[in-house]
Structure formats: C-alpha cells, structure tokens
Design a protein around this motif. Sequence first.
Motif, PDB file in Angstrom:
ATOM      1  N   TYR A  29       0.849  -1.187   0.000  1.00 15.42           N
ATOM      2  CA  TYR A  29       0.000   0.000   0.000  1.00 15.42           C
ATOM      3  C   TYR A  29       0.886   1.238   0.000  1.00 15.42           C
ATOM      4  O   TYR A  29       2.110   1.142   0.236  1.00 15.42           O
ATOM      5  CB  TYR A  29      -0.906   0.005   1.243  1.00 15.42           C
ATOM      6  CG  TYR A  29      -1.791  -1.215   1.348  1.00 15.42           C
ATOM      7  CD1 TYR A  29      -2.936  -1.330   0.573  1.00 15.42           C
ATOM      8  CD2 TYR A  29      -1.470  -2.253   2.224  1.00 15.42           C
ATOM      9  CE1 TYR A  29      -3.751  -2.452   0.660  1.00 15.42           C
ATOM     10  CE2 TYR A  29      -2.281  -3.380   2.314  1.00 15.42           C
ATOM     11  CZ  TYR A  29      -3.409  -3.473   1.534  1.00 15.42           C
ATOM     12  OH  TYR A  29      -4.210  -4.579   1.627  1.00 15.42           O
ATOM     13  N   ASP A  30       0.291   2.391  -0.253  1.00 10.29           N
ATOM     14  CA  ASP A  30       1.054   3.637  -0.196  1.00 10.29           C
ATOM     15  C   ASP A  30       1.707   3.803   1.174  1.00 10.29           C
ATOM     16  O   ASP A  30       2.802   4.356   1.293  1.00 10.29           O
ATOM     17  CB  ASP A  30       0.144   4.844  -0.491  1.00 10.29           C
ATOM     18  CG  ASP A  30      -0.303   4.881  -1.946  1.00 10.29           C
ATOM     19  OD1 ASP A  30       0.385   4.269  -2.800  1.00 10.29           O
ATOM     20  OD2 ASP A  30      -1.343   5.510  -2.224  1.00 10.29           O
ATOM     21  N   GLY A  34       1.296  -4.680   3.718  1.00  8.94           N
ATOM     22  CA  GLY A  34       0.246  -5.250   4.550  1.00  8.94           C
ATOM     23  C   GLY A  34       0.664  -6.632   5.027  1.00  8.94           C
ATOM     24  O   GLY A  34       1.794  -7.066   4.821  1.00  8.94           O
TER      25      GLY A  34
END
Length: 91
Positions: A29-30, A34
């Motif tokens: 993710y930015d 995760g």
Amino acid sequence: VEVNGDVTTLQLTSLLSQTEYDVAVTPMYDEGPGAPMLGTAITDVVPAPKNLQFSEVTQTSFRATWDHGAPDVALYRISWTKKGENNFKNV
C-alpha cells in the motif's frame, strides 16, 4: 517478484521437481506493506522417461532411445538383464 495491483495470478518457473516451497504474497500500500498471505506448495515428481524404443538390433547389441521426462533430470541409470533374471548390469 513484484506485480501490478490488478494481477492475481503468477506462474512461478525454474523450480525444482519434488521440492516444497513456501510462498508469501504481500500487498503493498502507499503506507507500506500489509500482512502477507502464506502458503506451501510442492512441485510434482519428475515424470519417467517416455517413448522407449530399440533400434540397430544385431546378434549381440541394440540401441535404446527415449525422450526426457523432465528437463531437470541430472542423469539416467541404464540397467539390463536377460528376461526372467535379476542380475542387472549397469552402465
């Protein structure tokens, strides 16, 4: 290996036969990575050679040929004996 976020399948290649592999798929993710999804897979047994054929048959010899069962075979052991006997000779 990194793939685009819309990719949901990947063929893993150049693996060894009869080998257990651990695989982790981690979403990125930015904000950072995760939680990974983990799995285990085992590649198949190397198939036996195929298409065993004999040619150049003489009174004392013949030629045996075959097709590879898989590209990662390290060697073949060739054995033979008279039909009905168990005293195999090896090359």
